[in-house]
Design a protein around this motif. Structure first.
Motif, PDB file in Angstrom:
ATOM      1  N   ARG A 162       0.828  -1.206   0.000  1.00 35.82           N
ATOM      2  CA  ARG A 162       0.000   0.000   0.000  1.00 35.82           C
ATOM      3  C   ARG A 162       0.862   1.257   0.000  1.00 35.82           C
ATOM      4  N   GLN A 163       1.951   1.247   0.738  1.00 35.30           N
ATOM      5  CA  GLN A 163       2.810   2.434   0.774  1.00 35.30           C
ATOM      6  C   GLN A 163       3.425   2.723  -0.590  1.00 35.30           C
ATOM      7  N   TRP A 164       3.928   1.690  -1.247  1.00 30.17           N
ATOM      8  CA  TRP A 164       4.553   1.902  -2.553  1.00 30.17           C
ATOM      9  C   TRP A 164       3.545   2.445  -3.563  1.00 30.17           C
ATOM     10  N   ILE A 165       2.372   1.801  -3.634  1.00 32.69           N
ATOM     11  CA  ILE A 165       1.385   2.203  -4.634  1.00 32.69           C
ATOM     12  C   ILE A 165       0.786   3.564  -4.295  1.00 32.69           C
ATOM     13  N   SER A 166       0.520   3.817  -3.008  1.00 34.65           N
ATOM     14  CA  SER A 166      -0.046   5.109  -2.613  1.00 34.65           C
ATOM     15  C   SER A 166       0.939   6.245  -2.873  1.00 34.65           C
ATOM     16  N   CYS A 167       2.213   5.997  -2.643  1.00 37.98           N
ATOM     17  CA  CYS A 167       3.217   7.024  -2.944  1.00 37.98           C
ATOM     18  C   CYS A 167       3.322   7.254  -4.448  1.00 37.98           C
ATOM     19  N   TYR A 168       3.247   6.190  -5.216  1.00 38.47           N
ATOM     20  CA  TYR A 168       3.283   6.334  -6.674  1.00 38.47           C
ATOM     21  C   TYR A 168       2.115   7.192  -7.147  1.00 38.47           C
ATOM     22  N   ILE A 169       0.933   6.932  -6.621  1.00 37.98           N
ATOM     23  CA  ILE A 169      -0.237   7.740  -6.975  1.00 37.98           C
ATOM     24  C   ILE A 169      -0.005   9.199  -6.575  1.00 37.98           C
ATOM     25  N   SER A 170       0.449   9.402  -5.345  1.00 39.16           N
ATOM     26  CA  SER A 170       0.620  10.764  -4.819  1.00 39.16           C
ATOM     27  C   SER A 170       1.612  11.579  -5.629  1.00 39.16           C
ATOM     28  N   LEU A 171       2.652  10.931  -6.129  1.00 37.15           N
ATOM     29  CA  LEU A 171       3.663  11.674  -6.894  1.00 37.15           C
ATOM     30  C   LEU A 171       3.091  12.286  -8.166  1.00 37.15           C
ATOM     31  N   HIS A 172       2.003  11.731  -8.672  1.00 37.14           N
ATOM     32  CA  HIS A 172       1.359  12.336  -9.842  1.00 37.14           C
ATOM     33  C   HIS A 172       0.795  13.714  -9.501  1.00 37.14           C
ATOM     34  N   TRP A 173       0.521  13.965  -8.226  1.00 39.69           N
ATOM     35  CA  TRP A 173      -0.090  15.224  -7.815  1.00 39.69           C
ATOM     36  C   TRP A 173       0.929  16.233  -7.293  1.00 39.69           C
ATOM     37  N   ILE A 174       2.138  15.785  -6.988  1.00 36.35           N
ATOM     38  CA  ILE A 174       3.096  16.698  -6.354  1.00 36.35           C
ATOM     39  C   ILE A 174       4.341  16.939  -7.197  1.00 36.35           C
ATOM     40  N   SER A 175       4.481  16.231  -8.299  1.00 35.93           N
ATOM     41  CA  SER A 175       5.719  16.350  -9.079  1.00 35.93           C
ATOM     42  C   SER A 175       5.584  17.271 -10.278  1.00 35.93           C
ATOM     43  N   GLY A 176       4.423  17.911 -10.436  1.00 33.23           N
ATOM     44  CA  GLY A 176       4.235  18.815 -11.564  1.00 33.23           C
ATOM     45  C   GLY A 176       3.133  18.347 -12.493  1.00 33.23           C
ATOM     46  N   THR A 177       3.028  18.981 -13.644  1.00 30.15           N
ATOM     47  CA  THR A 177       2.019  18.612 -14.629  1.00 30.15           C
ATOM     48  C   THR A 177       2.443  17.357 -15.374  1.00 30.15           C
ATOM     49  N   GLU A 178       1.529  16.802 -16.149  1.00 32.98           N
ATOM     50  CA  GLU A 178       1.853  15.613 -16.924  1.00 32.98           C
ATOM     51  C   GLU A 178       3.002  15.871 -17.888  1.00 32.98           C
ATOM     52  N   GLU A 179       3.042  17.080 -18.422  1.00 31.96           N
ATOM     53  CA  GLU A 179       4.088  17.420 -19.385  1.00 31.96           C
ATOM     54  C   GLU A 179       5.461  17.548 -18.715  1.00 31.96           C
ATOM     55  N   ALA A 197       6.265  16.220 -15.571  1.00 24.76           N
ATOM     56  CA  ALA A 197       6.550  15.152 -14.607  1.00 24.76           C
ATOM     57  C   ALA A 197       7.495  14.119 -15.214  1.00 24.76           C
ATOM     58  N   PRO A 198       8.188  13.358 -14.375  1.00 25.57           N
ATOM     59  CA  PRO A 198       9.047  12.274 -14.876  1.00 25.57           C
ATOM     60  C   PRO A 198       8.249  11.289 -15.722  1.00 25.57           C
ATOM     61  N   ARG A 199       8.870  10.720 -16.721  1.00 23.92           N
ATOM     62  CA  ARG A 199       8.181   9.834 -17.649  1.00 23.92           C
ATOM     63  C   ARG A 199       7.654   8.573 -16.976  1.00 23.92           C
ATOM     64  N   SER A 200       8.285   8.171 -15.890  1.00 27.01           N
ATOM     65  CA  SER A 200       7.838   6.955 -15.213  1.00 27.01           C
ATOM     66  C   SER A 200       6.528   7.150 -14.453  1.00 27.01           C
ATOM     67  N   LEU A 201       6.065   8.398 -14.333  1.00 26.83           N
ATOM     68  CA  LEU A 201       4.723   8.661 -13.801  1.00 26.83           C
ATOM     69  C   LEU A 201       3.772   8.682 -14.994  1.00 26.83           C
ATOM     70  N   SER A 202       3.196   7.536 -15.286  1.00 29.58           N
ATOM     71  CA  SER A 202       2.530   7.355 -16.579  1.00 29.58           C
ATOM     72  C   SER A 202       1.022   7.157 -16.494  1.00 29.58           C
ATOM     73  N   HIS A 203       0.418   7.483 -15.341  1.00 29.73           N
ATOM     74  CA  HIS A 203      -1.004   7.190 -15.181  1.00 29.73           C
ATOM     75  C   HIS A 203      -1.848   8.438 -14.930  1.00 29.73           C
ATOM     76  N   PHE A 204      -1.451   9.585 -15.461  1.00 28.65           N
ATOM     77  CA  PHE A 204      -2.215  10.818 -15.239  1.00 28.65           C
ATOM     78  C   PHE A 204      -3.650  10.690 -15.746  1.00 28.65           C
ATOM     79  N   SER A 205      -3.832  10.131 -16.933  1.00 31.86           N
ATOM     80  CA  SER A 205      -5.176  10.021 -17.503  1.00 31.86           C
ATOM     81  C   SER A 205      -6.078   9.161 -16.622  1.00 31.86           C
ATOM     82  N   TYR A 206      -5.512   8.156 -16.022  1.00 30.90           N
ATOM     83  CA  TYR A 206      -6.285   7.275 -15.140  1.00 30.90           C
ATOM     84  C   TYR A 206      -6.664   7.996 -13.855  1.00 30.90           C
TER      85      TYR A 206
END
Length: 414
Positions: A85-102, A104-113
């Motif tokens: 849960r910690q790994w997946i929840s942190c992965y989700i959270s990084l989509h909101w704190i690392s910048g816009t989709e454009e 953000a790091p490429r490994s954050l690949s689930h913005f549309s979801y």
């Protein structure tokens, strides 16, 4: 449906299709209080594949861990004690704190979801209740489970926050408890066991399975008993370029649906306690409702009892055994009377602790939460009353044994 919600739905559909998955052309999105409902845009025949997701878009602990280690530029022993849960929840959270989709790091690949999921204010699990709503459940097992979950998740977030702060200090302020709570709620309310990804998909978890998120496939709401199948499709080495290029998981509905009808998945049999705590909804008169009872002084064992006293024999045997001086001895009618009385007293005490239903009278309790409270208490009371009837049956049986032994008992009412 607002323009943003419509845009999010279209973005999800296009993103899935771009990666080799997608929704059936019959499927439409409809605005609902919790976000979207999935409906039939036209009549849908039996055995129709509704949605599919390629394995490359499935969110797993390993995928989340790989992405975080890359983004944070840390060694493999980073977060070695973290849970799935910690790994997946942190992965989700990084989509909101690392910048816009454009940006953000490429490994954050689930913005549309993630952009298609309900906003935090639409979540209705108990950790998102207001104070009055939460206190309305006081005296129930669910109230205690809510406090336990909040304590555990907050501790997890604190651990993740402190670890990330050492590598990305600029993210400390934005990686707050509210974001972790939202991410963890997405996981609890949408995850399926990784056993679904096996060649013979199954909803039955085991010690070797973990939670996975299936973008798009998790869009359908739950209906108990809905006939569905999970289908894994593998690439054909001899197929054309237009064929499946990687494994996909698909959801097939085996019932026809009329145009405008909501389409449902089946999460498996779950009591309202699990549905409310993990998903944020309940089912009226849920046949799968249970209550957890713990017998003090008997090794702390917990018993899950269902409606019509389903599963009560194990609890009864534990209580009866505790009445025996010699565990190997055969219980007498007196032992059985004592055990039936102890069981009835325990059940009555639990009944007496249950709160009254005042959800429809309190303006601070939202209607959907009041409905959950009603459905949950109905199930708890029904299970407990069936246990009282079970205890009475055991007492009657003990009295009959005594009479057969020539003992005429006179029992006083409490």
């Amino acid at each position: 449906m607002s323009a943003d919600e419509l845009s999010a739905a279209v973005s999800l559909k296009n993103w899935l299709q771009k990666h080799g998955g997608g929704f059936n052309s019959y499927v439409k999105f409809k605005q609902a209080s919790s976000g979207f409902d999935i409906i039939a845009g036209e009549n849908i025949p039996v055995d129709t594949q509704i949605v599919s997701c390629p394995f490359s878009l499935v969110i797993t602990k390993d995928q989340a861990q790989k992405s975080l280690l890359e983004i944070l530029n840390v060694s493999d022993n980073f977060g070695e004690s973290w849970s799935e849960r910690q790994w997946i929840s942190c992965y989700i959270s990084l989509h909101w704190i690392s910048g816009t989709e454009e940006s953000a790091p490429r490994s954050l690949s689930h913005f549309s979801y993630f952009n298609s999921l309900p906003s935090p204010e639409k979540l209705r699990t108990p950790l998102h209740f207001n104070t009055v709503e939460r206190e309305a459940f006081k005296g129930t097992n669910l109230y205690g489970a809510t406090l336990d979950r909040e304590r555990d998740w907050f501790s997890e977030w604190s651990q993740c926050h402190d670890a990330i702060a050492k590598t990305k200090a600029e993210w400390v302020a934005t990686f707050n408890w509210e974001k972790y709570l939202t991410a963890a709620t997405y996981l609890s309310s949408r995850a399926f066991p990784s056993s679904l990804l096996s060649p013979t998909p199954s909803l039955q978890p085991s010690t070797s399975t973990g939670p996975v998120l299936l973008p798009g496939v998790d869009s359908l709401n739950h209906a108990r008993g809905q006939p569905v199948s999970w289908v894994i499709t593998y690439p054909d080495a001899n197929a054309t370029e237009t064929a499946v290029q990687e494994p996909t998981i698909s959801l097939v509905l085996h019932m026809p649906a009329a145009a405008g009808q909501e389409l449902f998945n089946n999460y498996g049999p779950k009591p309202n306690s699990e549905l409310i705590l993990g998903y944020g909804f309940s089912l009226p008169n849920n046949p799968d409702d249970t209550i957890i009872l713990k017998v003090g002084g008997i090794e702390g064992k917990k018993w899950e009892i269902g409606r019509e006293a389903r599963g009560a024999e194990g609890l009864w045997n534990e209580i009866l055994s505790s009445m025996l001086e010699d565990p190997e001895s055969i219980p007498t009618y007196e032992d059985q009377l004592d055990a039936s009385g102890a069981l009835a007293n325990m059940v009555q005490a639990v009944l007496d602790r249950l709160p009254t239903e005042e959800g429809d009278k309190n303006a601070d309790i939202r209607p959907e939460v009041a409905m959950m409270l009603h459905d949950y208490l109905e199930g708890q009371r029904d299970v407990l009353h069936s246990l009282l009837a079970f205890a009475q049956g055991k007492e009657d049986a003990a009295i009959e044994i005594a009479r057969n032994e020539g003992v005429d008992l006179i029992l006083k009412d409490d």
